[in-house]
Scaffold this motif. Structure first.
Motif, PDB file in Angstrom:
ATOM      1  N   MET A  15      19.117  33.562-121.624  1.00  0.00           N
ATOM      2  CA  MET A  15      18.685  32.297-122.218  1.00  0.00           C
ATOM      3  C   MET A  15      17.190  32.367-122.535  1.00  0.00           C
ATOM      4  O   MET A  15      16.399  32.902-121.756  1.00  0.00           O
ATOM      5  N   GLN A  16      16.801  31.802-123.659  1.00  0.00           N
ATOM      6  CA  GLN A  16      15.394  31.802-124.048  1.00  0.00           C
ATOM      7  C   GLN A  16      14.563  30.947-123.102  1.00  0.00           C
ATOM      8  O   GLN A  16      15.044  29.934-122.574  1.00  0.00           O
ATOM      9  N   PRO A  17      13.294  31.317-122.851  1.00  0.00           N
ATOM     10  CA  PRO A  17      12.439  30.480-122.001  1.00  0.00           C
ATOM     11  C   PRO A  17      12.149  29.140-122.666  1.00  0.00           C
ATOM     12  O   PRO A  17      12.247  28.991-123.891  1.00  0.00           O
ATOM     13  N   LEU A  18      11.803  28.186-121.835  1.00  0.00           N
ATOM     14  CA  LEU A  18      11.521  26.834-122.307  1.00  0.00           C
ATOM     15  C   LEU A  18      10.019  26.596-122.339  1.00  0.00           C
ATOM     16  O   LEU A  18       9.314  26.856-121.362  1.00  0.00           O
ATOM     17  N   LEU A  19       9.508  26.091-123.456  1.00  0.00           N
ATOM     18  CA  LEU A  19       8.103  25.724-123.606  1.00  0.00           C
ATOM     19  C   LEU A  19       7.996  24.204-123.682  1.00  0.00           C
ATOM     20  O   LEU A  19       8.619  23.569-124.537  1.00  0.00           O
ATOM     21  N   SER A  20       7.222  23.626-122.774  1.00  0.00           N
ATOM     22  CA  SER A  20       6.944  22.189-122.811  1.00  0.00           C
ATOM     23  C   SER A  20       5.557  21.963-123.401  1.00  0.00           C
ATOM     24  O   SER A  20       4.612  22.686-123.064  1.00  0.00           O
ATOM     25  N   VAL A  21       5.446  20.971-124.261  1.00  0.00           N
ATOM     26  CA  VAL A  21       4.152  20.582-124.828  1.00  0.00           C
ATOM     27  C   VAL A  21       3.857  19.166-124.361  1.00  0.00           C
ATOM     28  O   VAL A  21       4.605  18.239-124.665  1.00  0.00           O
ATOM     29  N   VAL A  22       2.778  18.997-123.581  1.00  0.00           N
ATOM     30  CA  VAL A  22       2.404  17.700-123.021  1.00  0.00           C
ATOM     31  C   VAL A  22       1.310  17.085-123.879  1.00  0.00           C
ATOM     32  O   VAL A  22       0.272  17.706-124.113  1.00  0.00           O
ATOM     33  N   ILE A  23       1.562  15.841-124.337  1.00  0.00           N
ATOM     34  CA  ILE A  23       0.610  15.153-125.205  1.00  0.00           C
ATOM     35  C   ILE A  23       0.304  13.772-124.627  1.00  0.00           C
ATOM     36  O   ILE A  23       1.153  12.863-124.694  1.00  0.00           O
ATOM     37  N   PRO A  24      -0.885  13.570-124.020  1.00  0.00           N
ATOM     38  CA  PRO A  24      -1.246  12.226-123.556  1.00  0.00           C
ATOM     39  C   PRO A  24      -1.590  11.331-124.745  1.00  0.00           C
ATOM     40  O   PRO A  24      -2.224  11.778-125.710  1.00  0.00           O
ATOM     41  N   VAL A  25      -1.167  10.070-124.665  1.00  0.00           N
ATOM     42  CA  VAL A  25      -1.344   9.149-125.789  1.00  0.00           C
ATOM     43  C   VAL A  25      -1.924   7.836-125.285  1.00  0.00           C
ATOM     44  O   VAL A  25      -1.388   7.232-124.345  1.00  0.00           O
ATOM     45  N   PHE A  26      -3.015   7.405-125.901  1.00  0.00           N
ATOM     46  CA  PHE A  26      -3.548   6.070-125.650  1.00  0.00           C
ATOM     47  C   PHE A  26      -4.059   5.497-126.969  1.00  0.00           C
ATOM     48  O   PHE A  26      -5.088   5.915-127.481  1.00  0.00           O
ATOM     49  N   ASN A  27      -3.286   4.573-127.526  1.00  0.00           N
ATOM     50  CA  ASN A  27      -3.627   3.932-128.806  1.00  0.00           C
ATOM     51  C   ASN A  27      -3.890   4.962-129.903  1.00  0.00           C
ATOM     52  O   ASN A  27      -4.944   4.969-130.542  1.00  0.00           O
ATOM     53  N   GLU A  28      -2.912   5.818-130.133  1.00  0.00           N
ATOM     54  CA  GLU A  28      -3.027   6.869-131.146  1.00  0.00           C
ATOM     55  C   GLU A  28      -2.005   6.694-132.268  1.00  0.00           C
ATOM     56  O   GLU A  28      -1.607   7.672-132.904  1.00  0.00           O
ATOM     57  N   ALA A  29      -1.598   5.457-132.535  1.00  0.00           N
ATOM     58  CA  ALA A  29      -0.561   5.215-133.535  1.00  0.00           C
ATOM     59  C   ALA A  29      -0.872   5.829-134.901  1.00  0.00           C
ATOM     60  O   ALA A  29       0.024   6.386-135.545  1.00  0.00           O
ATOM     61  N   PRO A  30      -2.119   5.765-135.403  1.00  0.00           N
ATOM     62  CA  PRO A  30      -2.384   6.301-136.748  1.00  0.00           C
ATOM     63  C   PRO A  30      -2.127   7.800-136.899  1.00  0.00           C
ATOM     64  O   PRO A  30      -1.966   8.283-138.019  1.00  0.00           O
TER      65      PRO A  30
END
Length: 327
Positions: free
Chosen positions: A1-16
């Motif tokens: 099975m292929q390895p899993l890559l997680s991408v963590v993105i913190p968000v605070f009022n970034e709607a645009p």
């Protein structure tokens, strides 16, 4: 099975910028021979970011959404993202696109070479004022001069962490968190990748000079006791100077007689000694306040919602599956 890559993105009022962020992440990771998970952490946004993330999640089952109960700050939001990330490797990147997602394949290649931490090191920072560039440069130099642990210059949160590095960070539950210092403190093989930082794609920075100053104090007091040592030395030098000044007045009185005491010099000495005492008390107070915060043993954060990505059950590793809080 292929390895899993997680991408963590913190968000605070970034709607645009969220749609553009998602599109560039998908394009940048499309060539990787890995399974993907995008972990967006909403840090108490009030501009509709949660609804946009929910819409994105309805289009892409690889998106996980962690909703914190309020705004806890970026350092805690990053911790929440790492707690919920299930990947064999985890990328941390800001939503504002100042750090280019196109470098992710290079980070992964370095990880496959055996590095546990691969961090981006800024060769330039477009779109930022001369004052901010200078103060940032000074901070990193001062921080390294004071810190017990070498912290790479000109680095941010843009980096890749191996599963064992994420596990090590997960064991560090201190309340006053300076993540850049923690990344360095855990050790493990680390590698720098230099890059040119871009201006924000949209929106406004949340880091004004006052917040940056407080963040700098957080970093220094988290990884150095040098200010306490400085207060000790300053007190010793001041006491010595006061003693020598007293000796000087004693001999002058014995030789020249008892002159009328000078009011200006008395006021200056009193103000100087009072200022030194208040400075030392302030330094001690900074450390005492952090000790007080740690002693309460409060949870780092609470979640009001967690919507996981559609992953194979075997991909849980140490990730939080359904939690409302994390100590």
């Amino acid at each position: 099975m292929q390895p899993l890559l997680s991408v963590v993105i913190p968000v605070f009022n970034e709607a645009p910028v969220l749609e553009a962020c998602y599109q560039r992440l998908v394009a940048a990771t499309g060539s990787l021979s890995m399974r993907l998970e995008f972990v967006f952490v909403d840090d108490g946004s009030s501009d509709g970011s949660v609804q946009l993330l929910t819409d994105l999640r309805s289009r892409d089952a690889r998106i996980a959404l962690v909703e914190l109960s309020r705004n806890f700050g970026k350092e805690v939001a990053l911790t929440a993202g790492l707690d919920h990330a299930a990947g064999d490797a985890v990328i941390i990147i800001d939503a504002d696109l100042q750090d280019p997602p196109e470098l992710i394949p290079d980070f992964v290649a370095a990880w496959q070479e055996g590095y546990d931490v691969v961090y981006g090191q800024r060769a330039s920072r477009a779109g930022e004022s001369w004052l901010k560039l200078k103060t940032a440069s000074w901070f990193y130099r001062v921080m390294n001069a004071l810190s017990d642990v070498p912290i790479p210059n000109d680095t941010g949160d843009f980096r890749l962490l191996s599963r064992r590095a994420v596990g090590a960070l997960g064991e560090l539950r201190e309340k006053h968190r300076y993540m850049k210092g923690l990344y360095a403190w855990i050790g493990f093989p680390q590698k720098a990748l230099r890059y040119h930082r871009e201006p924000r794609a949209a929106g406004e920075t949340k880091w004004n000079y006052w917040r940056l100053w407080n963040f700098a104090l957080e970093g220094i007091t988290s990884f150095s006791t040098a200010p306490l040592r400085f207060a000790t030395y300053l007190g010793a030098v001041t006491s010595l100077a006061a003693f020598l000044y007293a000796i000087f007045f004693l001999f002058r009185t014995l030789i020249l007689g008892n002159p009328v005491p000078g009011y200006p010099s008395l006021i200056v000495i009193m103000l100087f000694l009072g200022g030194v005492q208040l400075l030392c008390l302030g330094i001690i107070g900074e450390y005492l306040g952090r000790t007080y915060g740690e002693s309460k043993s409060r949870s780092l954060y609470f979640t009001k919602g967690y919507h996981p990505a559609a992953l194979d059950p075997a991909d849980v590793h140490g990730a939080v599956s359904d939690a409302t809080d994390k100590t």
